[in-house]
Write an enzyme that holds these catalytic residues in place. Structure first.
Site, PDB file in Angstrom:
ATOM      1  N   VAL A 206       0.863  -1.187   0.000  1.00  0.00           N
ATOM      2  CA  VAL A 206       0.000   0.000   0.000  1.00  0.00           C
ATOM      3  C   VAL A 206       0.898   1.235   0.000  1.00  0.00           C
ATOM      4  O   VAL A 206       2.072   1.145   0.368  1.00  0.00           O
ATOM      5  CB  VAL A 206      -0.953   0.013   1.230  1.00  0.00           C
ATOM      6  CG1 VAL A 206      -1.865  -1.197   1.217  1.00  0.00           C
ATOM      7  CG2 VAL A 206      -0.187   0.089   2.540  1.00  0.00           C
ATOM      8  N   ARG A 235       6.528   1.140   1.878  1.00  0.00           N
ATOM      9  CA  ARG A 235       7.203   2.339   2.351  1.00  0.00           C
ATOM     10  C   ARG A 235       7.547   2.142   3.827  1.00  0.00           C
ATOM     11  O   ARG A 235       6.839   1.457   4.557  1.00  0.00           O
ATOM     12  CB  ARG A 235       6.317   3.588   2.210  1.00  0.00           C
ATOM     13  CG  ARG A 235       6.302   4.215   0.827  1.00  0.00           C
ATOM     14  CD  ARG A 235       7.662   4.805   0.425  1.00  0.00           C
ATOM     15  NE  ARG A 235       7.642   5.417  -0.887  1.00  0.00           N
ATOM     16  CZ  ARG A 235       7.975   4.814  -2.035  1.00  0.00           C
ATOM     17  NH1 ARG A 235       8.358   3.559  -2.048  1.00  0.00           N
ATOM     18  NH2 ARG A 235       7.936   5.473  -3.182  1.00  0.00           N
ATOM     19  N   ASP A 259      12.926  -3.617   2.646  1.00  0.00           N
ATOM     20  CA  ASP A 259      13.535  -2.878   1.532  1.00  0.00           C
ATOM     21  C   ASP A 259      13.277  -1.393   1.725  1.00  0.00           C
ATOM     22  O   ASP A 259      14.095  -0.563   1.350  1.00  0.00           O
ATOM     23  CB  ASP A 259      12.960  -3.364   0.200  1.00  0.00           C
ATOM     24  CG  ASP A 259      13.639  -2.688  -0.990  1.00  0.00           C
ATOM     25  OD1 ASP A 259      14.884  -2.782  -1.080  1.00  0.00           O
ATOM     26  OD2 ASP A 259      12.945  -2.062  -1.799  1.00  0.00           O
ATOM     27  N   GLU A 264      15.013   5.528   6.520  1.00  0.00           N
ATOM     28  CA  GLU A 264      15.754   5.570   5.253  1.00  0.00           C
ATOM     29  C   GLU A 264      16.413   6.944   5.019  1.00  0.00           C
ATOM     30  O   GLU A 264      17.569   7.025   4.601  1.00  0.00           O
ATOM     31  CB  GLU A 264      14.728   5.283   4.154  1.00  0.00           C
ATOM     32  CG  GLU A 264      15.257   5.019   2.797  1.00  0.00           C
ATOM     33  CD  GLU A 264      14.107   4.569   1.866  1.00  0.00           C
ATOM     34  OE1 GLU A 264      13.396   3.597   2.177  1.00  0.00           O
ATOM     35  OE2 GLU A 264      13.938   5.224   0.830  1.00  0.00           O
ATOM     36  N   HIS A 296      16.203   0.003  -0.522  1.00  0.00           N
ATOM     37  CA  HIS A 296      15.137   0.493  -1.426  1.00  0.00           C
ATOM     38  C   HIS A 296      15.517   0.226  -2.885  1.00  0.00           C
ATOM     39  O   HIS A 296      15.605   1.148  -3.703  1.00  0.00           O
ATOM     40  CB  HIS A 296      14.862   1.982  -1.189  1.00  0.00           C
ATOM     41  CG  HIS A 296      13.504   2.407  -1.641  1.00  0.00           C
ATOM     42  ND1 HIS A 296      12.763   3.380  -1.007  1.00  0.00           N
ATOM     43  CD2 HIS A 296      12.724   1.976  -2.684  1.00  0.00           C
ATOM     44  CE1 HIS A 296      11.608   3.544  -1.641  1.00  0.00           C
ATOM     45  NE2 HIS A 296      11.565   2.702  -2.675  1.00  0.00           N
TER      46      HIS A 296
END
Ligand code: NAD
Ligand code: COI
Length: 330
Positions: A206, A235, A259, A264, A296
């Site tokens: 999502v 995310r 990931d 991040e 990512h």
């Protein structure tokens, strides 16, 4: 026509240069992310093509308006890093590439799941330390015996579900807008809580919009059965990382594949200033044998890059020639 492309990596550069020749446009490229501080580079451009996980903020949109650049054409899917109110205020149009290669991300998810099920990180570490006997004793789990919860069955979630189904896993799905033409093997449940109670693996697909912040919070992670595994290529903000670390430390969860990581941006800053990542959540997760962190990168295949560049340029041409993009983001 003039296009300035920011955040351009080596593979993208190849496709941009090829397109600039065949479609005959002036091209300025830089590997730097776009900000209010470097947007002057794009002066005189019809549009900006960009891809980054950093923010698109009000100072950037104000300067785009000052420079009379009307369009920010993303080369990626996610729009969680855009200040839409500011874009509207300065009348900046935004387009994205809603589907560049869902299979690229889906295959990455399957790979991460298999790595976790077969304990490859622990095994590689043991082998590197010369402990082959200990590596030989590591027992895995088979994907076809797992029940996978797919949260979000849009482009990427559905493709992931399809791959996993074809490999023999049972699929349970949750989406705010379930597919009307869902195949028989895709069983939807009515709530996220229902899904979490029934699955041994869960994968997130999502968007990272504000309303999905900590979708997997402590209470929801606690609903997962003993030894469940969580994979996040959606995310970073979708998971409460403190709660995830807690569930891994108590050994309620058997592993995680991250990931897209909540912190991040902090790591990115550390790396850009030439440091090794020191962010505490990252260090805590990275040291665990049953956690795979990737930077990512699930999106990154040649097919994806070709489509990201090509479709973003198509959006710009459509805007300049017809006044509207093919993939406007509202
Ligand atoms: P999509 O728009 O096709 O699908 C998203 C689905 O999520 C939709 O069906 C929507 O109804 C559903 N949804 C949204 N919020 C929900 C909620 N709270 N509960 C249940 N369902 C909800 O998007 P996609 O192309 O499948 O991409 C999904 C996300 O993957 C992107 O938004 C992006 O953040 C991420 N992504 C990551 C990478 C990577 O490299 N890791 C690459 C591409 C995309
Ligand atoms: C996306 O397409 O949304 C991604 O997550 C890719 C990333 C490089 C921005």
């Amino acid at each position: 026509m003039k296009i300035t492309a920011f955040g351009v990596n080596k593979e993208e550069k190849y496709y941009f240069e090829k397109l600039a020749q065949t479609k005959n446009f002036e091209l300025v490229q830089t590997p730097e992310w776009v900000t209010a501080d470097n947007i002057e580079l794009a002066a005189g451009s019809d549009a900006i093509s960009t891809m980054q996980t950093g923010a698109y903020d009000e100072p950037l949109f104000k300067k785009m308006a000052d420079l009379q650049i009307p369009l920010l054409a993303l080369r990626n899917v996610g729009t969680d890093n855009i200040d839409f109110a500011a874009a509207r205020k300065y009348n900046i149009q935004i387009s994205n590439v809603p589907s560049y290669s869902p299979a690229t991300i889906a295959e990455f998810v399957v790979m991460t799941m298999l790595r976790l099920l077969r304990k490859t990180k622990e095994m590689d570490r043991a082998i590197e330390a010369g402990q082959l006997v200990s590596a030989q004793k590591m027992t895995g789990r088979t994907l076809r015996d797992e029940t996978v919860g797919v949260i979000g069955t849009g482009h990427i979630g559905f493709t992931t579900a399809e791959l996993l189904h074809n490999m023999g896993a049972k699929i349970i799905a949750f989406d705010a807008f379930p597919k009307k033409d869902a195949p028989d093997w895709l069983q939807y449940v009515d709530s996220l809580e229902d899904l979490l109670k029934q699955v041994s693996l869960v994968t997130l697909h999502v968007p990272g919009l504000k309303e999905n912040d900590h979708l997997l919070n402590a209470d929801r992670l606690a609903l997962l059965p003993q030894d469940a595994i969580v994979v996040n290529t959606g995310r970073g903000n979708l998971i409460d990382t403190d709660a995830l670390i807690g569930e891994l430390q108590t050994k309620h969860l058997a592993g995680a594949g991250i990931d897209t990581f909540e912190y991040e941006a902090d790591i990115e800053r550390e790396i850009q200033s030439g440091e090794q990542p020191q962010e505490s959540h990252y260090l805590a997760l990275q040291e665990m044998d049953n956690v795979i962190i990737t930077p990512h990168i699930a999106y990154h295949s040649m097919k994806a890059v070709e489509n990201m560049v090509g479709i973003s340029v198509d959006n710009i041409f459509s805007y300049v020639e017809q006044g509207t993009t093919i993939n406007p983001v509202k």
